[in-house]
Design a protein around this motif. Structure first.
Motif, PDB file in Angstrom:
ATOM      1  N   SER A  49       0.834  -1.212   0.000  1.00  0.00           N
ATOM      2  CA  SER A  49       0.000   0.000   0.000  1.00  0.00           C
ATOM      3  C   SER A  49       0.872   1.267   0.000  1.00  0.00           C
ATOM      4  CB  SER A  49      -0.908   0.006   1.234  1.00  0.00           C
ATOM      5  OG  SER A  49      -1.768  -1.112   1.205  1.00  0.00           O
ATOM      6  N   TRP A  74       4.550 -10.547  -5.040  1.00  0.00           N
ATOM      7  CA  TRP A  74       3.197 -10.676  -5.611  1.00  0.00           C
ATOM      8  C   TRP A  74       3.144 -10.340  -7.087  1.00  0.00           C
ATOM      9  CZ3 TRP A  74       0.891 -13.105  -1.916  1.00  0.00           C
ATOM     10  CH2 TRP A  74       1.061 -12.717  -0.586  1.00  0.00           C
ATOM     11  N   THR A  95      -5.580  -1.679  -2.496  1.00  0.00           N
ATOM     12  CA  THR A  95      -6.696  -2.317  -1.780  1.00  0.00           C
ATOM     13  C   THR A  95      -7.883  -1.346  -1.766  1.00  0.00           C
ATOM     14  OG1 THR A  95      -6.101  -1.371   0.361  1.00  0.00           O
ATOM     15  CG2 THR A  95      -5.052  -3.476  -0.228  1.00  0.00           C
ATOM     16  N   GLN A 108      -9.291  -0.190   0.763  1.00  0.00           N
ATOM     17  CA  GLN A 108      -9.039   0.885   1.740  1.00  0.00           C
ATOM     18  C   GLN A 108      -8.266   2.017   1.059  1.00  0.00           C
ATOM     19  OE1 GLN A 108      -8.602  -2.452   2.667  1.00  0.00           O
ATOM     20  NE2 GLN A 108     -10.466  -2.398   3.887  1.00  0.00           N
TER      21      GLN A 108
HETATM   22  C1  LIG Z   1      -2.882 -12.301  -6.682  1.00  0.00           C
HETATM   23  C2  LIG Z   1      -2.133 -11.018  -6.542  1.00  0.00           C
HETATM   24  C3  LIG Z   1      -1.535 -10.439  -7.652  1.00  0.00           C
HETATM   25  C4  LIG Z   1      -0.795  -9.256  -7.517  1.00  0.00           C
HETATM   26  N1  LIG Z   1      -0.147  -8.743  -8.607  1.00  0.00           N
HETATM   27  C5  LIG Z   1       0.699  -7.690  -8.437  1.00  0.00           C
HETATM   28  C6  LIG Z   1       1.526  -7.238  -9.524  1.00  0.00           C
HETATM   29  O1  LIG Z   1       1.463  -7.762 -10.655  1.00  0.00           O
HETATM   30  N2  LIG Z   1       2.394  -6.223  -9.294  1.00  0.00           N
HETATM   31  C7  LIG Z   1       2.506  -5.615  -8.082  1.00  0.00           C
HETATM   32  O2  LIG Z   1       3.317  -4.708  -7.947  1.00  0.00           O
HETATM   33  N3  LIG Z   1       1.730  -6.026  -7.026  1.00  0.00           N
HETATM   34  C8  LIG Z   1       0.839  -7.040  -7.182  1.00  0.00           C
HETATM   35  N4  LIG Z   1       0.080  -7.477  -6.127  1.00  0.00           N
HETATM   36  C9  LIG Z   1       0.252  -6.843  -4.825  1.00  0.00           C
HETATM   37  C10 LIG Z   1      -0.940  -5.978  -4.391  1.00  0.00           C
HETATM   38  O3  LIG Z   1      -0.999  -4.818  -5.168  1.00  0.00           O
HETATM   39  C11 LIG Z   1      -0.751  -5.719  -2.900  1.00  0.00           C
HETATM   40  O4  LIG Z   1      -1.008  -6.936  -2.224  1.00  0.00           O
HETATM   41  C12 LIG Z   1      -1.655  -4.625  -2.393  1.00  0.00           C
HETATM   42  O5  LIG Z   1      -1.289  -3.375  -2.921  1.00  0.00           O
HETATM   43  C13 LIG Z   1      -1.629  -4.544  -0.864  1.00  0.00           C
HETATM   44  O6  LIG Z   1      -0.333  -4.495  -0.371  1.00  0.00           O
HETATM   45  P1  LIG Z   1       0.114  -5.490   0.798  1.00  0.00           P
HETATM   46  O7  LIG Z   1      -0.293  -6.869   0.393  1.00  0.00           O
HETATM   47  O8  LIG Z   1       1.518  -5.232   1.105  1.00  0.00           O
HETATM   48  O9  LIG Z   1      -0.813  -5.123   2.007  1.00  0.00           O
HETATM   49  P2  LIG Z   1      -0.519  -3.971   3.092  1.00  0.00           P
HETATM   50  O10 LIG Z   1      -0.122  -2.734   2.380  1.00  0.00           O
HETATM   51  O11 LIG Z   1       0.382  -4.519   4.126  1.00  0.00           O
HETATM   52  O12 LIG Z   1      -1.970  -3.767   3.689  1.00  0.00           O
HETATM   53  C14 LIG Z   1      -2.519  -4.642   4.684  1.00  0.00           C
HETATM   54  C15 LIG Z   1      -3.904  -4.103   5.079  1.00  0.00           C
HETATM   55  O13 LIG Z   1      -3.762  -2.775   5.615  1.00  0.00           O
HETATM   56  C16 LIG Z   1      -4.617  -1.884   4.910  1.00  0.00           C
HETATM   57  N5  LIG Z   1      -3.991  -0.555   4.836  1.00  0.00           N
HETATM   58  C17 LIG Z   1      -2.711  -0.255   4.474  1.00  0.00           C
HETATM   59  N6  LIG Z   1      -2.519   1.074   4.525  1.00  0.00           N
HETATM   60  C18 LIG Z   1      -3.690   1.622   4.923  1.00  0.00           C
HETATM   61  C19 LIG Z   1      -4.151   2.951   5.149  1.00  0.00           C
HETATM   62  N7  LIG Z   1      -3.345   4.017   4.979  1.00  0.00           N
HETATM   63  N8  LIG Z   1      -5.427   3.135   5.554  1.00  0.00           N
HETATM   64  C20 LIG Z   1      -6.265   2.079   5.731  1.00  0.00           C
HETATM   65  N9  LIG Z   1      -5.897   0.800   5.524  1.00  0.00           N
HETATM   66  C21 LIG Z   1      -4.633   0.573   5.122  1.00  0.00           C
HETATM   67  C22 LIG Z   1      -4.769  -2.506   3.526  1.00  0.00           C
HETATM   68  O14 LIG Z   1      -5.937  -2.022   2.863  1.00  0.00           O
HETATM   69  C23 LIG Z   1      -4.842  -3.979   3.867  1.00  0.00           C
HETATM   70  O15 LIG Z   1      -6.164  -4.289   4.247  1.00  0.00           O
HETATM   71  C24 LIG Z   1      -0.699  -8.631  -6.253  1.00  0.00           C
HETATM   72  C25 LIG Z   1      -1.319  -9.214  -5.127  1.00  0.00           C
HETATM   73  C26 LIG Z   1      -2.017 -10.390  -5.256  1.00  0.00           C
HETATM   74  C27 LIG Z   1      -2.654 -10.995  -4.033  1.00  0.00           C
END
Ligand SMILES: Cc1cc2nc3c(=O)[nH]c(=O)nc-3n(C[C@H](O)[C@H](O)[C@H](O)COP(=O)(O)OP(=O)(O)OC[C@H]3O[C@@H](n4cnc5c(N)ncnc54)[C@H](O)[C@@H]3O)c2cc1C
Length: 375
Positions: free
Chosen positions: A128, A152, A360, A362
């Protein structure tokens, strides 16, 4: 709904392709978690991998309004393939919009589907907060040396080219640049596929960059422009994810309605019970509303007007609808909805990821609320 006769033909062709090449294969590939490279090639040969890019560079010159309806059709057949088209389209954006003359020479192969793309922004320690990314590229003579780990990454194990968003300067968004690398470059090391809940035929993977050396002309756009490039690409990409959500949700409504008309309890088709009929009505209404929001955002983009907040709204709303509607579709089928004999069980698992990828929901709310407060 479609602006031209040509768009009508394109959609009919897509539906035909889905019926012939996609729908029947989806369940088996998903169960085996196998990436169907030859299906992607077929999509490329059919011209579906460069739809919204101009014909001069090898695209199909279609407005977003049309491209997104093609994605919706694909998603109704096999979500992973629609998502693959959406991610590939996103991965072509940096070179298309910011690439050098030399980099743009690859566009016909990218947009024709000969070369499959990956977009490497997320990292294990943060998705995020993308501006905090830590993968580093350091200049060494005529080369960039890249170290770090991306997480990811869709097409991580199968892509031919990788957009790498990495730190080349100060902390924060202004210290980020975009590099492009070919598959097989020494030091670019795709890891095992993740054991994902859904979209198993296109599972993401981590990419480790271990002193990966790239010629200096692999910089896309200006040094320090990487974060802006990444966000521009995501604005349009979010519309793609919203279209995937609408297609998946529509498929779930259609399946649930067909089942409810056939299945009898208490001597009548279950669709005749108001409790169930109202559920179907709500499902169908939500999908229509999501499609309308998506197309209104697409038309803003096609008209060259700001669309970023509307794209965030469309992604947020359509993917939440897909989650609710696929959940309700499982309910409509009762016990039959909970087993893999029917596709709704898989669609329910697949819907979840749409609320997570490309920001996400959010983060979409953050984008929308910031725009409201800024005025
Ligand atoms: C199947 C799949 C394919 C993907 N493909 C790609 C790709 O091709 N390229 C790429 O770069 N990425 C890819 N992603 C990554 C995806 O974009 C990230 O998983 C996503 O952006 C969330 O980041 P994170 O998983 O690190 O969650 P985190 O950032 O750790 O977030 C965890 C939780 O906290 C919440 N959160 C975080 N910050 C805030 C805030 N400020 N306010 C409120 N809530 C918050 C989030 O909404 C989430 O619910 C993929 C992910 C999956 C599962």
């Amino acid at each position: 709904m479609l602006p031209t006769e040509e768009a009508h033909d394109l959609l009919a062709l897509t539906q035909e392709l889905c019926d012939r090449e996609l729908t029947g294969k989806a369940a088996a590939y998903e169960a085996r978690a196998e990436f169907p490279r030859e299906v992607i090639r077929t999509l490329g040969r059919s011209g579906l991998l460069g739809l919204p890019y101009p014909e001069e560079v090898g695209g199909a010159g279609q407005p977003y309004e049309v491209y997104l309806q093609v994605l919706e059709t694909l998603a109704g057949s096999w979500l992973a393939m629609a998502e693959a088209v959406s991610v590939h389209t996103l991965a072509c954006y940096p070179v298309f919009a910011h690439g050098s003359e030399r980099q743009r020479k690859s566009l016909p192969d990218m947009l024709g589907g000969e070369l499959l793309g990956a977009y490497c922004l997320s990292e294990p320690q943060g998705g995020s907060d993308a501006a905090a990314l830590t993968t580093k590229a350091v200049r060494d003579g005529d080369e960039w040396v890249v170290t770090g780990t991306k997480a990811w990454i869709t097409h991580g194990r199968d892509a031919d080219f990788y957009n790498i968003f990495c730190r080349t300067g100060e902390p924060g968004p202004r210290g980020i640049s975009c590099l492009i690398a070919d598959a097989g470059t020494p030091g670019l090391e795709p890891q095992k596929a993740e054991n994902v809940m859904g979209l198993r035929s296109s599972a993401p993977a981590q990419i480790v960059f271990d002193n990966c050396r790239l010629p200096s002309d692999r910089l896309v756009g200006a040094e320090g422009a990487g974060f802006t490039i990444a966000m521009e690409a995501l604005d349009a990409g979010r519309l793609g994810i919203a279209a995937c959500a609408v297609g998946l949700a529509q498929a779930a409504v259609d399946y649930a309605v067909a089942y409810a008309k056939e299945r009898e309890q208490f001597g009548r088709p279950i669709a005749e019970f108001q409790g169930l009929g109202f559920m179907l009505a709500d499902m169908a209404t939500q999908v229509s509303a999501a499609r309308a929001l998506l197309l209104s955002a697409a038309r803003l983009k096609d008209a060259g007007r700001p669309f970023s907040t509307e794209a965030a709204k469309a992604k947020l709303f359509a993917t939440d609808v897909a989650m609710r509607v696929t959940t309700d579709a499982v309910q409509v089928l009762g016990g039959a909805g909970y087993v893999s004999d029917h596709p709704v069980e898989r669609w329910f698992r697949e819907a979840k990821v749409l609320q997570i990828v490309e920001g996400t929901n959010q983060i979409q709310r953050m984008v929308i609320s910031r725009a409201l407060v800024k005025g």
